[in-house]
Design a protein around this motif. Structure first.
Motif, mmCIF file in Angstrom:
data_model
loop_
_atom_site.group_PDB
_atom_site.id
_atom_site.type_symbol
_atom_site.label_atom_id
_atom_site.label_comp_id
_atom_site.label_asym_id
_atom_site.label_seq_id
_atom_site.Cartn_x
_atom_site.Cartn_y
_atom_site.Cartn_z
ATOM 1 N N VAL A 1 0.833 -1.203 0.000
ATOM 2 C CA VAL A 1 0.000 0.000 0.000
ATOM 3 C C VAL A 1 0.873 1.260 0.000
ATOM 4 O O VAL A 1 0.643 2.198 -0.786
ATOM 5 C CB VAL A 1 -0.942 -0.001 1.221
ATOM 6 N N THR A 2 1.879 1.290 0.869
ATOM 7 C CA THR A 2 2.747 2.475 0.973
ATOM 8 C C THR A 2 3.490 2.729 -0.327
ATOM 9 O O THR A 2 3.519 3.869 -0.835
ATOM 10 C CB THR A 2 3.748 2.288 2.127
ATOM 11 N N LYS A 3 4.091 1.702 -0.881
ATOM 12 C CA LYS A 3 4.860 1.865 -2.113
ATOM 13 C C LYS A 3 3.969 2.286 -3.285
ATOM 14 O O LYS A 3 4.311 3.193 -4.053
ATOM 15 C CB LYS A 3 5.578 0.552 -2.445
ATOM 16 N N THR A 4 2.799 1.640 -3.375
ATOM 17 C CA THR A 4 1.877 1.961 -4.475
ATOM 18 C C THR A 4 1.344 3.381 -4.348
ATOM 19 O O THR A 4 1.220 4.113 -5.352
ATOM 20 C CB THR A 4 0.717 0.950 -4.492
ATOM 21 N N SER B 1 3.371 -3.438 11.593
ATOM 22 C CA SER B 1 4.327 -2.534 10.944
ATOM 23 C C SER B 1 4.911 -1.531 11.925
ATOM 24 O O SER B 1 6.072 -1.116 11.800
ATOM 25 C CB SER B 1 3.650 -1.802 9.779
ATOM 26 N N LEU B 2 4.107 -1.128 12.917
ATOM 27 C CA LEU B 2 4.608 -0.173 13.915
ATOM 28 C C LEU B 2 5.799 -0.725 14.686
ATOM 29 O O LEU B 2 6.680 0.029 15.103
ATOM 30 C CB LEU B 2 3.487 0.182 14.906
ATOM 31 N N GLY B 3 5.828 -2.025 14.882
ATOM 32 C CA GLY B 3 6.917 -2.632 15.653
ATOM 33 C C GLY B 3 8.072 -3.123 14.810
ATOM 34 O O GLY B 3 8.968 -3.795 15.329
ATOM 35 N N ASP B 4 8.080 -2.796 13.530
ATOM 36 C CA ASP B 4 9.118 -3.303 12.626
ATOM 37 C C ASP B 4 10.055 -2.157 12.220
ATOM 38 O O ASP B 4 9.652 -1.228 11.503
ATOM 39 C CB ASP B 4 8.473 -3.936 11.391
ATOM 40 N N ALA B 5 11.313 -2.219 12.685
ATOM 41 C CA ALA B 5 12.278 -1.146 12.386
ATOM 42 C C ALA B 5 12.601 -1.093 10.902
ATOM 43 O O ALA B 5 12.835 -0.006 10.345
ATOM 44 C CB ALA B 5 13.551 -1.367 13.202
ATOM 45 N N ASP B 6 12.621 -2.245 10.237
ATOM 46 C CA ASP B 6 12.911 -2.260 8.803
ATOM 47 C C ASP B 6 11.823 -1.536 8.014
ATOM 48 O O ASP B 6 12.104 -0.886 7.000
ATOM 49 C CB ASP B 6 13.041 -3.704 8.304
ATOM 50 N N PHE B 7 10.580 -1.655 8.468
ATOM 51 C CA PHE B 7 9.491 -0.989 7.761
ATOM 52 C C PHE B 7 9.620 0.524 7.868
ATOM 53 O O PHE B 7 9.342 1.256 6.910
ATOM 54 C CB PHE B 7 8.147 -1.455 8.320
ATOM 55 N N GLN C 1 12.428 2.187 8.082
ATOM 56 C CA GLN C 1 13.477 2.559 7.130
ATOM 57 C C GLN C 1 12.966 2.495 5.698
ATOM 58 O O GLN C 1 13.370 3.288 4.849
ATOM 59 C CB GLN C 1 14.686 1.639 7.314
ATOM 60 N N PHE C 2 12.062 1.544 5.445
ATOM 61 C CA PHE C 2 11.447 1.430 4.112
ATOM 62 C C PHE C 2 10.665 2.698 3.769
ATOM 63 O O PHE C 2 10.757 3.230 2.654
ATOM 64 C CB PHE C 2 10.539 0.195 4.099
ATOM 65 N N ILE C 3 9.883 3.215 4.725
ATOM 66 C CA ILE C 3 9.102 4.439 4.485
ATOM 67 C C ILE C 3 10.028 5.623 4.226
ATOM 68 O O ILE C 3 9.807 6.412 3.286
ATOM 69 C CB ILE C 3 8.184 4.721 5.696
ATOM 70 N N ILE C 4 11.063 5.745 5.042
ATOM 71 C CA ILE C 4 12.005 6.869 4.873
ATOM 72 C C ILE C 4 12.650 6.811 3.496
ATOM 73 O O ILE C 4 12.773 7.837 2.799
ATOM 74 C CB ILE C 4 13.068 6.823 5.987
ATOM 75 N N LYS C 5 13.042 5.621 3.062
ATOM 76 C CA LYS C 5 13.666 5.456 1.752
ATOM 77 C C LYS C 5 12.693 5.813 0.628
ATOM 78 O O LYS C 5 13.050 6.524 -0.326
ATOM 79 C CB LYS C 5 14.142 4.017 1.604
ATOM 80 N N ARG D 1 8.183 5.629 19.304
ATOM 81 C CA ARG D 1 9.441 5.847 18.592
ATOM 82 C C ARG D 1 9.194 5.972 17.084
ATOM 83 O O ARG D 1 9.756 6.848 16.416
ATOM 84 C CB ARG D 1 10.398 4.687 18.870
ATOM 85 N N PHE D 2 8.343 5.080 16.546
ATOM 86 C CA PHE D 2 8.007 5.095 15.112
ATOM 87 C C PHE D 2 7.413 6.454 14.721
ATOM 88 O O PHE D 2 7.834 7.085 13.736
ATOM 89 C CB PHE D 2 7.023 3.949 14.849
ATOM 90 N N MET D 3 6.434 6.900 15.500
ATOM 91 C CA MET D 3 5.768 8.165 15.183
ATOM 92 C C MET D 3 6.712 9.352 15.316
ATOM 93 O O MET D 3 6.716 10.261 14.468
ATOM 94 C CB MET D 3 4.565 8.354 16.124
ATOM 95 N N SER D 4 7.522 9.321 16.347
ATOM 96 C CA SER D 4 8.409 10.466 16.605
ATOM 97 C C SER D 4 9.409 10.647 15.476
ATOM 98 O O SER D 4 9.663 11.783 15.024
ATOM 99 C CB SER D 4 9.140 10.266 17.932
ATOM 100 N N ILE D 5 9.996 9.563 14.999
ATOM 101 C CA ILE D 5 11.004 9.665 13.942
ATOM 102 C C ILE D 5 10.380 10.194 12.656
ATOM 103 O O ILE D 5 10.931 11.096 11.993
ATOM 104 C CB ILE D 5 11.669 8.298 13.712
ATOM 105 N N LEU D 6 9.207 9.666 12.273
ATOM 106 C CA LEU D 6 8.576 10.107 11.020
ATOM 107 C C LEU D 6 7.987 11.513 11.155
ATOM 108 O O LEU D 6 7.958 12.273 10.184
ATOM 109 C CB LEU D 6 7.502 9.108 10.598
ATOM 110 N N ARG D 7 7.516 11.892 12.349
ATOM 111 C CA ARG D 7 7.004 13.259 12.544
ATOM 112 C C ARG D 7 8.134 14.274 12.447
ATOM 113 O O ARG D 7 7.941 15.410 11.996
ATOM 114 C CB ARG D 7 6.299 13.400 13.891
#
Length: 661
Positions: free
Chosen positions: A469-472, A498-504, A506-510, A540-546
């Motif tokens: 969904v995110t990539k599309t 997905s909230l608990g996955d650190a790789d995900f 990084q995927f969003i940031i990329k 942590r997930f929200m803070s980094i992306l915010r």
């Protein structure tokens, strides 16, 4: 060729060679030596006789000499004749025995001894000797010696054979037999007592090797059948024993039971204190459970925080009592790590095993489903499977979605829809919509998310769907810059996985960097339940992306018991009020009060509110009255395929929605 033959054959050959040597070389040499010695003795005697006769001959007393010679001839059995010659070779005296005259041979020969007196030669004494009888005795002695030698050789051979049999062959045969049985896994073959010689050393070494192999095989067998962390039976061995119990049930009509246990919130221990603490927790709990089960039952660690118990010859009622005892044991178990104390619960699925239980895989699947039915019912409880179990029937239906979801991803049968979100005040702020996921089935029918998302969450498929969904969505926005120009905000839903996955993350940031989409136009929406169940990781997930500029919306707010308590810790920008309160707000004063309270609380905390399930005009009027910021629902706009969106169509929809308001 056996070892015995290999040893005896050289012994026989050596014996034959020794016999041949004795017969051909040694005995003839011995005979010749004896004959030469005998001749020397005869010559010495004849010489003595000659010296004795010489004075008599010198005095002319020949008669006395002749009488002496005749008497000597009679006294010596080997003598056959005596002659006395003068100095001219003339025969003075001759006398022979009455036996037949024998020709000269090795056994018959004549000895000549000169006779002298006072340095004057008086003639010669000739004695004819027949040693036939003596040689016959010597030859008889030779034959006797050969037989004695053969007997000695035989005794020696038998002695060597016995020594070889006892000292070498039997121990080697025992070692060989033990080796063959050892290769088949039999370690009980008796071995000879080790001595102090080289063979004893070999037996001792072999015994040590056998014991070492047995210990290694025992350790390997234990490692193969037991869990290395807890020392309990592992899943493979548990399934083998379960298969045996199932076969016994069918043949003996006995009844067993299977308990499938999954710890509740075990990840709290890992997240708080690390995996080392989690491993120690499992070790201690495994030991505690092992003390509680019956001796003939099987307790196993099936993986992660899951345990299984096979209760053999155990009716359902007794199995239920045991399950409750284990439940209480886990509830009462307190784990302390570095000053922190933990008490967890457990969800248990109980499945009776009878002759009609079906295959091993079906029993395990049923037990797993019963365990998760206990979790769905509120955790820390037991779910007993019955043939008419409607809960498991529903869960089985969810399982059927797993291959369908996987195939849909592989075949490109997932599609994005969108639904407008508009300001309740009617003031135009730009386009605001939410991306929605739809699945196309094998017959090209569109399936809403409520049909498959629950199964995807339960069977860990949501991470793959969230990535898609995110990539599309990012790709579509990148390909439609004109839509981005009119866009205020677009919302993408994320699951708790997905909230608990650190790789995900990084995927969003990329993807954000590659697409070039302004982060402030992206809002990620998570459910209240997902955020609270993964609170630290969610924050942590929200803070980094915010920090990058993205926004966050909390979906279904108000559905949880602890909503307001956790709200102040979550860095969200929007509260989406649970539709269960919104859909009846026009008629139910309690729902009206709930929505009003949530809205006021959100505004006090500086967050904007969104009401979903706005399906009629009256609801929209009530929302304006309360002061909710945004509305979403069929009364505003229905979800539509993303491919239908263009700037003119979208702005027209937006005007219609605002005009209807």
């Amino acid at each position: 060729m056996s070892l015995r033959v290999k040893l005896f054959l050289p012994l026989i050959v050596i014996g034959m060679l020794m016999i041949a040597y004795v017969n051909i070389s040694w005995l003839p040499q011995f005979t010749d030596f004896a004959e030469a010695r005998h001749k020397q003795q005869l010559m010495a005697r004849i010489d003595a006789i000659g010296q004795k006769m010489a004075p008599l001959l010198a005095k002319g007393q020949r008669r006395s000499v002749y009488d002496s010679l005749g008497k000597l001839l009679l006294d010596n059995s080997e003598w056959r004749g005596v002659r006395l010659l003068d100095t001219n070779g003339k025969q003075l005296y001759r006398k022979e025995t009455k036996t037949k005259r024998l020709p000269q041979s090795d056994a018959v020969y004549t000895l000549r001894q000169p006779v002298s007196h006072a340095g004057k030669s008086l003639g010669a004494l000739l004695v004819t000797v027949d040693t036939t009888e003596r040689l016959r005795a010597v030859h008889e002695l030779q034959r006797y010696s050969i037989w004695v030698f053969l007997v000695i050789l035989l005794i020696l051979t038998v002695t060597i054979a016995v020594i070889f049999e006892v000292v070498i062959r039997r121990p080697i045969k025992a070692l060989s037999t033990a080796s063959a049985r050892l290769a088949k896994g039999n370690f009980e073959t008796p071995l000879p007592e080790p001595g102090t010689d080289e063979m004893g050393t070999l037996v001792s070494t072999f015994t040590s090797m056998r014991d070492a192999i047995q210990r290694y095989q025992s350790d390997l067998s234990f490692q193969t059948t037991h869990d290395p962390l807890t020392g309990l039976v592992n899943r493979r061995e548990f399934e083998r024993r379960l298969e045996v119990a199932l076969n016994v049930t069918r043949s003996e009509l006995s009844e067993h039971a299977l308990l499938y246990m999954d710890l509740d919130q075990f990840k709290v221990v890992n997240d708080t204190c690390g995996h080392t603490a989690g491993d120690e927790f499992l070790r201690q709990l495994g030991a505690e459970l092992y003390r509680k089960v019956r001796k003939h039952d099987t307790l196993a660690r099936l993986g992660g925080d899951e345990f299984g118990v096979l209760l053999e010859h155990c009716p359902a009622e007794q199995a239920s009592r045991i399950a409750n005892e284990l439940l209480e044991t886990i509830q009462d178990f307190r784990f302390v790590w570095e000053g922190k104390s933990f008490t967890l619960g457990v969800s248990i699925g109980l499945v009776p095993i009878t002759g009609h239980s079906g295959s091993l895989s079906k029993i395990l699947s049923t037990a797993d489903a019963a365990c998760y039915a206990a979790k769905d019912a509120g955790r820390n409880r037991i779910h007993v499977y019955r043939d008419d179990d409607s809960t498991l029937v529903r869960r089985h239906g969810e399982m059927q979605w797993v291959p369908r979801i996987t195939e849909a991803i592989q075949e490109g049968r997932f599609h994005l829809y969108y639904q407008l979100i508009v300001p309740v005040s009617g003031e135009e702020e730009g386009v605001h919509f939410e991306f929605l996921l739809r699945m196309e089935d094998e017959d090209n029918n569109i399936i809403p998310p409520r049909a498959f998302l629950h199964a995807a969450e339960r069977y860990n498929l949501m991470l793959g769907l969230d990535r898609w969904v995110t990539k599309t969505a990012f790709q579509w926005l990148q390909l439609h810059p004109e839509q981005v120009d009119h866009l205020k905000l677009c919302t993408i839903n994320l699951s708790g996985h997905s909230l608990g996955d650190a790789d995900f993350m990084q995927f969003i940031i990329k993807e954000l960097k590659q697409s070039g989409i302004p982060p402030e136009k992206i809002c990620f929406e998570v459910t209240e339940t997902a955020a609270i169940s993964n609170l630290m990781k969610a924050i942590r997930f929200m803070s980094i992306l915010r920090d990058l500029g993205c926004r966050f919306s909390l979906d279904d707010f108000g559905s949880g018991m602890s909503s307001f308590a956790y709200l102040k810790n979550l860095p969200v920008d929007y509260l989406k009020i649970d539709g269960i309160f919104v859909k009846d707000i026009a008629d139910d004063p309690i729902d009206y009060a709930m929505v009003k309270a949530i809205n006021e609380m959100g505004h006090v905390m500086g967050k904007e509110t969104v009401a979903e399930f706005v399906e009629k005009e009256a609801i929209l009027w009530k929302l304006r009255e309360i002061g909710v910021d945004y509305a979403q629902g069929y009364a505003i706009a229905k979800p539509r395929p993303l491919i239908e969106m263009d700037s003119g169509f979208l702005l027209n929809q937006l005007r219609l929605a605002e005009g209807g308001g």
